[in-house]
Design a protein around this motif. Structure first.
Motif, PDB file in Angstrom:
ATOM      1  N   THR A  86       3.327  -2.494  11.325  1.00 30.52           N
ATOM      2  CA  THR A  86       4.006  -1.983  10.139  1.00 30.52           C
ATOM      3  C   THR A  86       3.018  -1.240   9.246  1.00 30.52           C
ATOM      4  O   THR A  86       1.906  -1.715   9.008  1.00 30.52           O
ATOM      5  N   THR A  88       2.219  -0.132   5.577  1.00 30.38           N
ATOM      6  CA  THR A  88       2.542  -0.490   4.197  1.00 30.38           C
ATOM      7  C   THR A  88       1.467   0.066   3.272  1.00 30.38           C
ATOM      8  O   THR A  88       0.456   0.623   3.724  1.00 30.38           O
ATOM      9  N   SER A  89       1.671  -0.110   1.976  1.00 33.96           N
ATOM     10  CA  SER A  89       0.677   0.339   1.006  1.00 33.96           C
ATOM     11  C   SER A  89      -0.618  -0.458   1.132  1.00 33.96           C
ATOM     12  O   SER A  89      -1.664  -0.046   0.623  1.00 33.96           O
ATOM     13  N   ASN A 131       7.038   1.489   6.287  1.00 35.32           N
ATOM     14  CA  ASN A 131       7.543   1.087   4.977  1.00 35.32           C
ATOM     15  C   ASN A 131       7.128   2.041   3.875  1.00 35.32           C
ATOM     16  O   ASN A 131       7.458   1.824   2.712  1.00 35.32           O
ATOM     17  N   LEU A 132       6.416   3.101   4.233  1.00 34.99           N
ATOM     18  CA  LEU A 132       6.029   4.110   3.251  1.00 34.99           C
ATOM     19  C   LEU A 132       6.900   5.352   3.315  1.00 34.99           C
ATOM     20  O   LEU A 132       6.964   6.112   2.366  1.00 34.99           O
ATOM     21  N   ASN A 152      -0.367   3.269  -5.915  1.00 31.18           N
ATOM     22  CA  ASN A 152       0.595   3.182  -4.822  1.00 31.18           C
ATOM     23  C   ASN A 152       1.148   4.558  -4.466  1.00 31.18           C
ATOM     24  O   ASN A 152       1.312   4.894  -3.295  1.00 31.18           O
TER      25      ASN A 152
END
Length: 205
Positions: A86, A88-89, A131-132, A152
């Motif tokens: 995944t 993600t940030s 997820n970004l 972010n």
């Protein structure tokens, strides 16, 4: 000393050397998958580069695989792969650090082989979930780099770019490889430098 002679300096058990097929495997749960590369040129791939890193370098975080694409006695492209389930940030900045460490380790490998740094450099983020991609990114954020943005938002903006900032690397390209974990269907991707076909096969955890 020829490239053939210099290759004898390496522990070739750590590498794949083929002009047909390279298999990259990630066993860790956060990125467990297999990449099957059908290549058109000879490629030399250092597997598990994250555990075979140069210990005296300050950055000890290294991507999963470093691969040199060869033509005769020269390297025509450098490919670096990191497999992650995944994006993600949190994971994306970590992957960038791993890319940087892999590139600096690749410089050492190129030095041992007596090869110049190739003009074409590609970094591949191979993943299942992004997820970004749905995170809000304004047009101002993408176009006007002087706008103040949150950390972010900066991470999201960086993920949407086609290049990546790696010290000492000239115009490195960022490529994304995404597969469907749910139906386990193979995913085909064309390596940009040779038009070689790479098939991604995910392994369910």
């Amino acid at each position: 000393m020829s490239l053939k002679d210099r290759l004898e300096l390496l522990n070739l058990d750590c590498f794949s050397d083929s002009d047909q097929e390279i298999v990259i495997k990630e066993k860790a749960a956060e990125g467990k998958a297999t990449l099957l590369l059908k290549v058109a040129r000879r490629c030399l791939a250092l597997h598990d580069a994250d555990t075979r890193k140069i210990s005296y370098l300050k950055n000890q975080k290294v991507a999963d695989c470093i691969m040199l694409e060869l033509e005769g006695e020269r390297a025509v492209a450098l490919h670096v792969f990191e497999l992650k389930r995944t994006i993600t940030s949190k994971t994306w900045p970590s992957i960038q650090t791993q890319f940087s460490g892999a590139f600096h380790n690749a410089l050492g490998l190129l030095g041992v082989l007596g090869l110049a740094v190739p003009e074409k450099i590609f970094f591949y983020a191979a993943f299942c979930r992004d997820n970004l991609v749905t995170a809000p990114v304004s047009s101002k954020m993408l176009i006007n780099q002087e706008d103040p943005i949150t950390e972010n938002a900066r991470i999201v903006k960086n993920w949407h770019q086609e290049t990546i900032d790696i010290a000492w690397a000239k115009d490195p390209q960022l490529k994304k490889i995404q597969w469907n974990w749910e139906n386990m269907s193979p995913y085909s991707y064309i390596l940009p430098s040779t038009q070689s076909c790479m098939t991604v096969t995910a392994t369910r955890i």
